[in-house]
Every structure is written in structure tokens, then in C-alpha cells.
Design a protein around this motif. Structure first.
Motif, PDB file in Angstrom:
ATOM      1  N   ALA A  28      -5.515  20.135   5.175  1.00  0.00           N
ATOM      2  CA  ALA A  28      -6.407  19.084   6.204  1.00  0.00           C
ATOM      3  C   ALA A  28      -7.461  18.090   5.459  1.00  0.00           C
ATOM      4  N   ASP A  29      -7.885  17.444   4.289  1.00  0.00           N
ATOM      5  CA  ASP A  29      -9.508  17.638   4.149  1.00  0.00           C
ATOM      6  C   ASP A  29     -10.721  16.904   5.104  1.00  0.00           C
ATOM      7  N   ILE A  30     -10.433  16.613   5.561  1.00  0.00           N
ATOM      8  CA  ILE A  30     -11.085  15.269   6.769  1.00  0.00           C
ATOM      9  C   ILE A  30     -10.932  16.363   7.782  1.00  0.00           C
ATOM     10  N   THR A  31     -11.616  16.319   8.807  1.00  0.00           N
ATOM     11  CA  THR A  31     -11.761  16.208   9.982  1.00  0.00           C
ATOM     12  C   THR A  31     -10.677  15.018  10.743  1.00  0.00           C
ATOM     13  N   GLN A  32     -10.497  15.317  12.222  1.00  0.00           N
ATOM     14  CA  GLN A  32      -9.349  14.204  12.932  1.00  0.00           C
ATOM     15  C   GLN A  32      -9.957  13.084  13.098  1.00  0.00           C
ATOM     16  N   TRP A  33     -11.693  13.036  13.820  1.00  0.00           N
ATOM     17  CA  TRP A  33     -12.244  12.088  14.078  1.00  0.00           C
ATOM     18  C   TRP A  33     -12.482  10.893  12.935  1.00  0.00           C
ATOM     19  N   GLU A  34     -12.913  11.508  11.100  1.00  0.00           N
ATOM     20  CA  GLU A  34     -13.322  11.032  10.285  1.00  0.00           C
ATOM     21  C   GLU A  34     -11.974  10.250   9.678  1.00  0.00           C
ATOM     22  N   ALA A  35     -10.992  11.057  10.032  1.00  0.00           N
ATOM     23  CA  ALA A  35      -9.223  10.044   9.826  1.00  0.00           C
ATOM     24  C   ALA A  35      -9.050   8.659  10.492  1.00  0.00           C
ATOM     25  N   ILE A  36      -9.709   8.977  12.201  1.00  0.00           N
ATOM     26  CA  ILE A  36      -9.416   7.676  12.700  1.00  0.00           C
ATOM     27  C   ILE A  36     -10.672   6.792  12.104  1.00  0.00           C
ATOM     28  N   GLY A  37     -12.103   6.929  11.678  1.00  0.00           N
ATOM     29  CA  GLY A  37     -12.761   5.802  11.757  1.00  0.00           C
ATOM     30  C   GLY A  37     -12.043   5.681  10.299  1.00  0.00           C
ATOM     31  N   TRP A  38     -11.652   6.363   9.164  1.00  0.00           N
ATOM     32  CA  TRP A  38     -11.009   5.594   8.218  1.00  0.00           C
ATOM     33  C   TRP A  38      -9.927   5.009   8.568  1.00  0.00           C
ATOM     34  N   LEU A  39      -9.312   4.841   9.295  1.00  0.00           N
ATOM     35  CA  LEU A  39      -8.501   4.496   9.581  1.00  0.00           C
ATOM     36  C   LEU A  39      -8.889   3.019  10.315  1.00  0.00           C
ATOM     37  N   SER A  40      -9.659   3.268  10.981  1.00  0.00           N
ATOM     38  CA  SER A  40     -10.303   1.635  11.527  1.00  0.00           C
ATOM     39  C   SER A  40     -10.663   0.981  10.090  1.00  0.00           C
ATOM     40  N   ILE A  41     -11.373   1.821   9.377  1.00  0.00           N
ATOM     41  CA  ILE A  41     -12.122   0.795   8.642  1.00  0.00           C
ATOM     42  C   ILE A  41     -11.196  -0.066   7.074  1.00  0.00           C
ATOM     43  N   LEU A  42     -10.617   1.030   6.862  1.00  0.00           N
ATOM     44  CA  LEU A  42      -9.533   0.578   5.835  1.00  0.00           C
ATOM     45  C   LEU A  42      -8.699  -0.970   6.078  1.00  0.00           C
ATOM     46  N   THR A  43      -8.289  -0.295   8.411  1.00  0.00           N
ATOM     47  CA  THR A  43      -7.519  -1.695   8.141  1.00  0.00           C
ATOM     48  C   THR A  43      -8.386  -2.504   7.582  1.00  0.00           C
ATOM     49  N   LEU A  44      -9.297  -2.267   9.049  1.00  0.00           N
ATOM     50  CA  LEU A  44     -10.172  -3.845   9.227  1.00  0.00           C
ATOM     51  C   LEU A  44     -10.146  -4.366   7.352  1.00  0.00           C
ATOM     52  N   TRP A  45     -10.878  -3.682   6.229  1.00  0.00           N
ATOM     53  CA  TRP A  45     -10.892  -4.040   5.613  1.00  0.00           C
ATOM     54  C   TRP A  45      -9.591  -5.558   4.259  1.00  0.00           C
ATOM     55  N   VAL A  46      -8.687  -4.852   4.817  1.00  0.00           N
ATOM     56  CA  VAL A  46      -7.286  -4.884   4.329  1.00  0.00           C
ATOM     57  C   VAL A  46      -7.222  -5.882   4.766  1.00  0.00           C
ATOM     58  N   SER A  47      -7.507  -5.960   6.291  1.00  0.00           N
ATOM     59  CA  SER A  47      -6.820  -7.472   7.209  1.00  0.00           C
ATOM     60  C   SER A  47      -7.669  -8.962   6.401  1.00  0.00           C
ATOM     61  N   ILE A  48      -9.318  -8.044   6.012  1.00  0.00           N
ATOM     62  CA  ILE A  48     -10.173  -9.474   5.197  1.00  0.00           C
ATOM     63  C   ILE A  48      -9.835  -9.550   4.609  1.00  0.00           C
ATOM     64  N   LEU A  49      -9.416  -8.998   3.389  1.00  0.00           N
ATOM     65  CA  LEU A  49      -8.893  -9.543   2.124  1.00  0.00           C
ATOM     66  C   LEU A  49      -7.220  -9.672   2.451  1.00  0.00           C
ATOM     67  N   SER A  50      -6.442  -9.772   3.593  1.00  0.00           N
ATOM     68  CA  SER A  50      -5.208 -10.771   3.517  1.00  0.00           C
ATOM     69  C   SER A  50      -5.314 -11.959   3.255  1.00  0.00           C
ATOM     70  N   GLY A  51      -6.297 -12.121   4.822  1.00  0.00           N
ATOM     71  CA  GLY A  51      -6.188 -13.234   4.645  1.00  0.00           C
ATOM     72  C   GLY A  51      -7.118 -14.004   3.441  1.00  0.00           C
ATOM     73  N   TYR A  52      -7.833 -13.636   2.988  1.00  0.00           N
ATOM     74  CA  TYR A  52      -8.203 -15.112   0.786  1.00  0.00           C
ATOM     75  C   TYR A  52      -6.477 -14.129   0.450  1.00  0.00           C
ATOM     76  N   LEU A  53      -5.868 -13.631   0.680  1.00  0.00           N
ATOM     77  CA  LEU A  53      -4.624 -13.660  -0.414  1.00  0.00           C
ATOM     78  C   LEU A  53      -3.578 -14.720   0.157  1.00  0.00           C
ATOM     79  N   VAL A  54      -3.547 -15.089   1.517  1.00  0.00           N
ATOM     80  CA  VAL A  54      -2.732 -15.613   1.934  1.00  0.00           C
ATOM     81  C   VAL A  54      -3.198 -17.127   1.308  1.00  0.00           C
ATOM     82  N   ASP A  55      -4.414 -17.173   2.013  1.00  0.00           N
ATOM     83  CA  ASP A  55      -5.014 -18.459   1.639  1.00  0.00           C
ATOM     84  C   ASP A  55      -4.928 -19.260   0.060  1.00  0.00           C
TER      85      ASP A  55
END
Length: 456
Positions: free
Chosen positions: A295-322
Motif C-alpha cells: 500500500a502507498d497510502i494509509t487506510q484513513w488517507e484512502a478513505i479520505g481520498w475516496l470521499s473527496i474524489l466521490t464529491l468532486w465527481v458528483s459536482i462535475l457529473s451535474g455539469y455533464l448531465v445538464d
């Protein structure tokens, strides 16, 4: 000998107590590293972690300084690994650029295009963060994480479109992901792998391919029956029976996919017996590469990045669909072509590259896991999941993908199943799959969606 003794004494003064226990034990400890007592072994391991110049600073400052520096630079190291290290991250600035263009110019075509480019690296980084988290959770939970986040981008875009009643966009984008993975990705992987390894026959796990083909045929059956029920006008209650059958079939498909995950994770040693047909040297090289992964990053770092990336994908998906309809008008392309062809190609660009790379390294089992495994996941998990989510939202999301799309999926699954039945690949099979995808793309470019009712 004397140098080693003085060095160890400088690192930790507690070693002196060990040497005062007896002259005989001192000689044994100095002559054999394997017989060092565990108290001094911990100190010796600390000493080997430092450079020779670091031993002159002092024994007390060395561990505290390294610990402080490690805690200080760990967040920066995590940011570098996730957001900078991968080459695909050069596309990350296109996401904020799409949002900026949306408010400055309102040009839907450019906003849609830059949103696509911005989502591509986020999809790849989501998969990377999931893999890193799987190092800490084990194979069972890791398999569930891959089922959840493996196609998180498609799920987020689909749920956002479903919330706005764009059911046809959801159906066509998910259908396009399946077609793209089975024909384009697998075809390019077989073609490039066959060209590079033209002197040998590339083989893969035939048993895994057969099981995935069976699941894909089951998904086709679940999608085909509501469409046949609708177009033959044999429903007991118009539209209601079709919707009820779709929801029931979706629940069954989710159970089947969960059973597949359990079978794959719990019965892996029996499931891979057919790998014995592969040469021993190839299996050893693959096993060695798997053992070296850390593993390159720790467990909590992986969880944090999953949350951040999912939120950012959600934001861009809104502009994409609209901006989807506006991009269709400005580019003079049918919405079905953009949904089925353009969206999956750009959204799954990272998966395309990784599948081709593994085929070039003669690791076709991983290639099939990326291409066919992703198609199985979308057809047996993401599509039924969207039907269930639409059920709770009160949206009439069903498995009736219309007659043209359903026939395309059915023929595609049959072609791929025949290509995989021998357990071998070559460049000609890859070429056939690529040409088949070009026929599918051309058919959707001239296809006019007959579903003119908003929301499907």
C-alpha cells in the motif's frame, strides 16, 4: 568488530546492560546476528534505518526527528501520490475549467467536453484509492469495495440523471459502458497483445471467462424480457407489469451478483484450477509481482481520498448531465450517440489504458478482469441498482432499454462469448471486436430514439 560495538552503544545506551551480562554472551552476539536478544534487536533495527552520518547527531534526537518529519510530510506525500504522481492527472485542471466556462460563457459544448476530460482522471483515481483501501480490509471486503467503487463514476452520473428524470440517458450511458468494455477495450487489448506476442499463443483463465459470459447472458435475459413484453403488447397492465417485472428482475440480479462475489472470493482456490494449463514460469512471475505490491497510502488517507474524489465527481457529473442536450445541438450529434459512444470512451479511458497495458505484459487474466469484469459489474450490479434507486425515488426506471439497444447488447454478448470460449487470444480476434464496435458506433450515429416521452 569494535566499530559495530561502539556504533550500537551510541545509538542506545541501554545496550551496555546487555554487554555487562557476560563476556561469553558478548562474543556470541557479535559473531551471529541471528542470536541477538530481542531487546537489542529492536535497537539494531533502528540503527540500520539511519545513515552513518546520522549516528553522530545523538541518540535521542534521531527517532524524534524522523517521527516529526514523517508526520509533517505525510499529507504532502499523500497529495503527491494521489493527485500528482499519475500521468493522467494532467487532465485534472479541466474540471475547474469546465465550471469556469459554464458561468463565463455558457457554451454547453465546451462545458460538456471539459467536464468529460475532468472526470476521466477522477475515475482512475477512484479505482486507485479503492485498491489502496483493499490492502487493509482484506480480499472479502476489498471485493465488495471494488463492486461499489469500481464503476462509481457511472453510478454517480446515472443517479444524478435519474434524479432529473433523464431515464433514457441513464439506460444508454450504462449500455454504452458495457459495449465499450466488451468490444473496444477487449478488442484493443487482444489486438495489441497479439501483435507484441505474435510468436506465442496468449492464454487466459477460461473458467473465469465462461462464468462472466454466463452472467452477461443472464443480464441480457433480464433486460430482454421487459422489452419483449412491451413491444409485443402482451402486458396484463400497460406499463405497470413491465415496471414490476423490471424491479423484480433487478432484485434477482443483485442477489445473483452478490452470490457471484461470494463464490469468487470464497472458492478462489477451486475456481482457478484451470490456471494449471498456463506455463509455470508465467504463473511464478505473476505471483511474484502480486507479492511485491504494498500500500502507498494509509487506510484513513484512502478513505479520505475516496470521499473527496466521490464529491468532486458528483459536482462535475451535474455539469455533464445538464449540458448533454446543449452539446448534442452544438455538435450536431444525436443524444443517443453521445450517451452510448462518447461518454463511455472518455469516462473509461483509464480502464482502457490499463487493460491494454496488461495485455502487452501478457497478463490477460487481469485484462479480462478489467474489461469483462467491468461489463459484468455494470450489467448485474449498476443497472439493477439504478432500477432499485429509481424505485425509491419514485422514478419509473425499468429494464426496457428499447428494442434497438436490447438487440445490440444481445448480439454483442454472443460475439464476445464465442471469442472467449477457447481460452486464447490473438490479434485477429481483437481486430474483429474493434470492427464490431465501429459498426455499433455507426448504427447509433444514425439511430433516432423513438422514446420521445420525457423521462423514458
Amino acid at each position: 568488530m569494535c566499530f559495530r560495538l561502539t556504533r550500537c552503544i551510541e545509538v542506545d545506551s541501554s545496550i551496555c546492560r546487555v554487554f555487562e551480562m557476560g563476556h561469553v554472551e558478548e562474543k556470541i552476539d557479535l559473531e551471529s546476528d541471528e542470536e541477538i536478544p530481542f531487546n537489542s534487536l529492536q535497537t539494531m533495527s533502528k540503527a540500520h534505518n539511519f545513515d552513518f552520518e546520522a549516528t553522530q547527531v545523538g541518540s535521542q534526537a534521531i527517532p524524534s526527528t524522523s517521527w516529526v518529519e514523517q508526520m509533517r510530510f505525510r499529507p504532502l506525500r499523500s497529495v503527491y501520490i494521489v493527485l500528482i504522481k499519475a500521468k493522467i492527472n494532467v487532465l485534472l485542471p479541466f474540471g475547474p475549467l469546465a465550471i469556469l466556462l459554464h458561468y463565463l460563457t455558457g457554451n454547453h459544448g465546451w462545458v460538456f467536453f471539459f467536464s468529460l476530460l475532468g472526470i476521466a482522471p477522477l475515475a482512475e483515481r477512484l479505482g486507485y484509492a479503492t485498491e489502496q483501501l483493499a490492502f487493509y480490509t482484506g480480499p472479502t471486503v476489498g471485493g465488495l469495495l471494488n463492486a461499489t467503487f469500481g464503476n462509481a463514476t457511472e453510478m454517480i452520473i446515472s443517479i444524478y440523471a435519474l434524479k432529473h428524470g433523464m431515464i433514457r440517458v441513464v439506460q444508454q450511458s450504462l449500455l454504452g459502458s458495457i459495449l465499450s468494455n466488451m468490444l473496444l477495450v477487449l478488442g484493443c487489448a487482444f489486438f495489441t497483445g497479439g501483435i507484441i506476442h505474435n510468436e506465442k499463443v496468449q492464454r487466459f483463465n477460461k473458467a473465469a471467462a465462461v462464468v462472466n459470459s454466463g452472467l452477461l447472458l443472464m443480464a441480457v435475459m433480464g433486460i430482454l424480457l421487459p422489452a419483449v413484453l412491451h413491444f409485443t403488447h402482451t402486458e396484463v397492465h400497460f406499463r405497470k407489469s413491465e415496471l414490476a417485472l423490471s424491479r423484480f428482475s433487478s432484485c434477482i440480479m443483485l442477489v445473483a451478483y452478490a452470490s457471484y462475489l461470494f463464490f469468487q472470493l470464497r472458492s478462489q482456490h477451486k475456481f482457478n484450477d484451470s490456471v494449471d494449463a498456463v506455463p509455470v514460469e508465467e504463473r511464478n512471475s505473476t505471483e511474484d509481482s502480486d507479492v511485491e505490491e504494498v500500500a502507498d497510502i494509509t487506510q484513513w488517507e484512502a478513505i479520505g481520498w475516496l470521499s473527496i474524489l466521490t464529491l468532486w465527481v458528483s459536482i462535475l457529473s451535474g455539469y455533464l448531465v445538464d449540458t448533454l442536450q446543449g452539446a448534442s445541438d452544438s455538435w450536431n450529434m444525436p443524444v443517443s450517440f453521445i450517451s452510448v459512444i462518447v461518454l463511455p470512451i472518455v469516462g473509461n479511458a483509464a480502464e482502457h489504458a490499463s487493460a491494454i497495458m496488461f495485455a502487452m505484459k501478457d497478463k490477460l487474466d487481469i485484462t479480462l478482469g478489467v474489461a469483462i469484469g467491468s461489463s459484468t459489474q455494470i450489467s448485474m450490479f449498476v443497472i439493477p441498482f439504478c432500477v432499485v434507486v429509481g424505485w425509491f425515488m419514485g422514478k419509473p426506471m425499468d429494464l426496457n432499454f428499447q428494442l434497438f439497444e436490447t438487440a445490440t447488447l444481445f448480439i454483442t454478448v454472443l460475439v464476445v462469448a464465442f471469442m472467449l470460449q477457447e481460452g486464447t487470444s490473438n490479434y485477429f480476434k481483437g481486430l474483429i471486436l474493434i470492427l464490431s464496435y465501429l459498426i455499433v458506433a455507426a448504427s447509433f450515429f444514425v439511430h433516432v430514439d423513438q422514446s420521445n416521452v420525457p423521462g423514458g
